[in-house]
Design a protein around this motif. Structure first.
Motif, PDB file in Angstrom:
ATOM      1  N   ARG A  56      49.984  46.826  46.831  1.00  0.00           N
ATOM      2  CA  ARG A  56      48.747  47.441  46.128  1.00  0.00           C
ATOM      3  C   ARG A  56      47.525  46.529  45.725  1.00  0.00           C
ATOM      4  NH1 ARG A  56      47.754  48.813  40.777  1.00  0.00           N
ATOM      5  NH2 ARG A  56      46.436  50.482  40.484  1.00  0.00           N
ATOM      6  N   MET A  57      48.226  45.358  45.220  1.00  0.00           N
ATOM      7  CA  MET A  57      47.095  44.276  44.801  1.00  0.00           C
ATOM      8  C   MET A  57      46.531  43.854  45.972  1.00  0.00           C
ATOM      9  SD  MET A  57      48.073  40.542  43.167  1.00  0.00           S
ATOM     10  CE  MET A  57      48.841  39.954  44.504  1.00  0.00           C
ATOM     11  N   TYR A  58      47.096  43.465  46.945  1.00  0.00           N
ATOM     12  CA  TYR A  58      46.609  42.964  48.066  1.00  0.00           C
ATOM     13  C   TYR A  58      45.570  43.920  48.812  1.00  0.00           C
ATOM     14  CZ  TYR A  58      49.437  38.908  47.934  1.00  0.00           C
ATOM     15  OH  TYR A  58      49.858  37.754  47.532  1.00  0.00           O
TER      16      TYR A  58
ATOM     17  N   ILE B  96      55.953  30.036  44.798  1.00  0.00           N
ATOM     18  CA  ILE B  96      54.729  29.540  44.504  1.00  0.00           C
ATOM     19  C   ILE B  96      53.770  30.147  43.498  1.00  0.00           C
ATOM     20  CG2 ILE B  96      54.219  29.247  47.232  1.00  0.00           C
ATOM     21  CD1 ILE B  96      52.768  31.771  47.079  1.00  0.00           C
ATOM     22  N   ARG B  97      54.355  31.290  43.169  1.00  0.00           N
ATOM     23  CA  ARG B  97      53.561  31.965  41.754  1.00  0.00           C
ATOM     24  C   ARG B  97      54.451  32.775  40.946  1.00  0.00           C
ATOM     25  NH1 ARG B  97      48.974  34.885  44.438  1.00  0.00           N
ATOM     26  NH2 ARG B  97      48.437  32.692  45.129  1.00  0.00           N
ATOM     27  N   THR B  98      54.163  32.835  39.796  1.00  0.00           N
ATOM     28  CA  THR B  98      54.895  33.804  38.745  1.00  0.00           C
ATOM     29  C   THR B  98      53.893  34.610  37.977  1.00  0.00           C
ATOM     30  OG1 THR B  98      56.560  31.951  38.178  1.00  0.00           O
ATOM     31  CG2 THR B  98      56.273  33.750  36.405  1.00  0.00           C
ATOM     32  N   TYR B  99      54.364  35.860  37.995  1.00  0.00           N
ATOM     33  CA  TYR B  99      53.601  36.913  37.063  1.00  0.00           C
ATOM     34  C   TYR B  99      54.649  37.531  36.005  1.00  0.00           C
ATOM     35  CZ  TYR B  99      51.452  37.263  41.803  1.00  0.00           C
ATOM     36  OH  TYR B  99      50.786  36.872  43.078  1.00  0.00           O
TER      37      TYR B  99
ATOM     38  N   VAL C  79      49.696  34.664  34.737  1.00  0.00           N
ATOM     39  CA  VAL C  79      49.960  34.412  36.297  1.00  0.00           C
ATOM     40  C   VAL C  79      49.800  32.856  36.273  1.00  0.00           C
ATOM     41  CG1 VAL C  79      49.186  34.697  38.677  1.00  0.00           C
ATOM     42  CG2 VAL C  79      48.974  36.593  37.155  1.00  0.00           C
ATOM     43  N   THR C  80      50.847  32.218  36.807  1.00  0.00           N
ATOM     44  CA  THR C  80      50.784  30.892  37.186  1.00  0.00           C
ATOM     45  C   THR C  80      51.062  30.600  38.530  1.00  0.00           C
ATOM     46  OG1 THR C  80      51.709  30.281  34.940  1.00  0.00           O
ATOM     47  CG2 THR C  80      52.111  28.523  36.421  1.00  0.00           C
TER      48      THR C  80
ATOM     49  N   LYS D 160      44.010  42.212  35.201  1.00  0.00           N
ATOM     50  CA  LYS D 160      43.139  42.030  36.346  1.00  0.00           C
ATOM     51  C   LYS D 160      43.491  41.727  37.761  1.00  0.00           C
ATOM     52  CE  LYS D 160      39.330  41.659  32.871  1.00  0.00           C
ATOM     53  NZ  LYS D 160      38.305  40.661  32.351  1.00  0.00           N
ATOM     54  N   ILE D 161      44.382  40.803  37.848  1.00  0.00           N
ATOM     55  CA  ILE D 161      44.928  39.941  39.066  1.00  0.00           C
ATOM     56  C   ILE D 161      45.648  41.155  39.897  1.00  0.00           C
ATOM     57  CG2 ILE D 161      46.432  38.441  39.912  1.00  0.00           C
ATOM     58  CD1 ILE D 161      45.518  36.538  37.758  1.00  0.00           C
ATOM     59  N   ILE D 162      46.524  41.839  38.905  1.00  0.00           N
ATOM     60  CA  ILE D 162      47.526  42.907  39.753  1.00  0.00           C
ATOM     61  C   ILE D 162      46.635  44.090  40.275  1.00  0.00           C
ATOM     62  CG2 ILE D 162      48.150  44.151  37.838  1.00  0.00           C
ATOM     63  CD1 ILE D 162      50.569  42.568  40.416  1.00  0.00           C
ATOM     64  N   GLU D 163      45.392  44.104  39.818  1.00  0.00           N
ATOM     65  CA  GLU D 163      44.411  45.120  40.249  1.00  0.00           C
ATOM     66  C   GLU D 163      43.616  44.747  41.341  1.00  0.00           C
ATOM     67  OE1 GLU D 163      44.214  48.581  39.425  1.00  0.00           O
ATOM     68  OE2 GLU D 163      46.128  48.129  38.272  1.00  0.00           O
ATOM     69  N   GLY D 164      44.071  43.517  41.998  1.00  0.00           N
ATOM     70  CA  GLY D 164      43.156  42.900  43.033  1.00  0.00           C
ATOM     71  C   GLY D 164      42.364  41.803  42.927  1.00  0.00           C
ATOM     72  N   SER D 165      41.968  41.326  41.720  1.00  0.00           N
ATOM     73  CA  SER D 165      40.940  40.151  41.395  1.00  0.00           C
ATOM     74  C   SER D 165      41.853  38.862  41.470  1.00  0.00           C
ATOM     75  CB  SER D 165      40.466  40.380  40.047  1.00  0.00           C
ATOM     76  OG  SER D 165      39.914  41.834  39.796  1.00  0.00           O
TER      77      SER D 165
END
Length: 356
Positions: A131-133, A304-307, A314-315, A328-333
């Motif tokens: 969904r994010m992508y 590579i990444r942790t949410y 997000v790291t 915001k990131i999980i909404e596509g930003s």
């Protein structure tokens, strides 16, 4: 550096002439390829003209430093300082422009997301990533086609493959390959404990046949009836395609597409990517035993990444980037993360003078 710019300028002018050639205009595929290179070189050609103008200005100002008129000498001195500052700034811009691009950056891509460790929660997280992508693709104006779906039993996906088409798709998405980890309280958790789950993302550039320099005599091609999720058609027709590269023994196959033609395209892309990865590993070993590519081999075991939901964090572990804007990131930003990875990659290239 000016010699390099001049060489690119001549190439740019040559492309400009080709684009006015009726024979090339009538060949749409060839015209689009030339037009793409023309657009890629335009910023460098613009920089060439600016650099040439500054260079000529410096020579003119230096010539006036010995003028008999004191006012002219003072004006020349001020102009010289101004031009030197402009040249210094332009030098840095040109260095970035001249960094060799990954030749695959402008290609379309296939994104594959799989649930990893964590059971149902991993499938739900794979769905969240998808969904994010998709929201990010929408903001970029890219077109998508879902190739394969296997839904999770509690929601989300155990696996989903999406074809993405647009401008610089692979160049933006290539950094997403790897394991993505989520830390949050699952909906199924009654005691409010934070669990860690994972999903893996793989990004594969889509190659045109003319991009692939593989001898057809070195390929063994098998077709077969696919099994598993994906619709009734997979069991009725030999839509699955498997390529074996005889000199290396590398095998790639696909049952994701709804037709044998689509599966041939996907399988060939996977085969070419695997061969490229072997060649890249050999290149990296020769150049430096310590250098590790930012994206690596695309091995999905690399975290590579942790949410982290409780901290809204997000790291990205590759560049030690931490952002407290998971909502915001999980909404596509995700543009800020992608840009940071691109800047890091370009900085490393400038340091080492290496191409991908």
């Amino acid at each position: 550096m000016f010699d390099k710019l001049e060489s690119i300028h001549h190439r740019f002018k040559g492309l400009e002439e080709q684009m006015a050639d009726p024979e090339i205009i009538s060949d749409q595929k060839r015209f689009m390829k030339i037009n793409k290179e023309y657009k890629d070189l335009k910023p460098i050609d613009d920089a060439y003209h600016s650099y040439k103008e500054i260079k000529e200005g410096l020579e003119s100002a230096e010539g006036l430093l010995n003028d008999k008129d004191p006012e002219m000498r003072e004006m020349a001195k001020m102009e010289l300082e101004n031009l030197k500052d402009r040249k210094e700034q332009l030098d840095e811009e040109i260095k970035l422009l001249l960094i060799p691009k990954d030749p695959d950056d402008d290609k379309n891509a296939i994104m594959e997301i799989r649930a990893g460790t964590g059971g149902d929660e991993a499938s739900i997280f794979a769905g969240d990533l998808h969904r994010m992508y998709m929201k990010y693709f929408e903001t970029m104006g890219w077109k998508t086609e879902t190739l394969y779906v296997n839904e999770g039993s509690a929601g989300g996906f155990s696996k989903i493959s999406v074809e993405v088409k647009g401008e610089d798709v692979y160049g933006k998405l290539k950094f997403e390959s790897g394991a993505h980890r989520v830390q949050r309280v699952p909906k199924t958790e009654s005691q409010g404990r934070v669990h860690t789950s994972a999903a893996t993302v793989a990004i594969m550039p889509i190659f045109e046949m003319e991009d692939i320099d593989i001898n057809k005599a070195d390929l063994k091609v098998d077709t077969f009836r696919a099994s598993g999720a994906g619709g009734q058609h997979v069991n009725k027709t030999e839509s699955g395609v498997r390529f074996t590269h005889l000199p290396t023994g590398i095998v790639a196959e696909s049952t994701d597409g709804r037709s044998q033609i689509k599966n041939r395209e996907i399988a060939m892309g996977r085969l070419y990517q695997k061969i490229r990865e072997v060649q890249q590993a050999e290149f990296d070993d020769k150049v430096s035993s310590t250098r590790k590519s930012l994206v690596g081999s695309g091995d999905r075991s690399d975290k590579i990444r942790t949410y982290n939901y409780p901290q809204n964090r997000v790291t990205d572990h590759r560049i030690n980037l931490t952002l407290y804007s998971l909502d915001k990131i999980i909404e596509g930003s995700i543009e800020e993360i992608i840009e940071a990875l691109q800047v890091y990659e370009n900085t490393e290239k400038m340091k080492e003078g290496l191409t991908i």
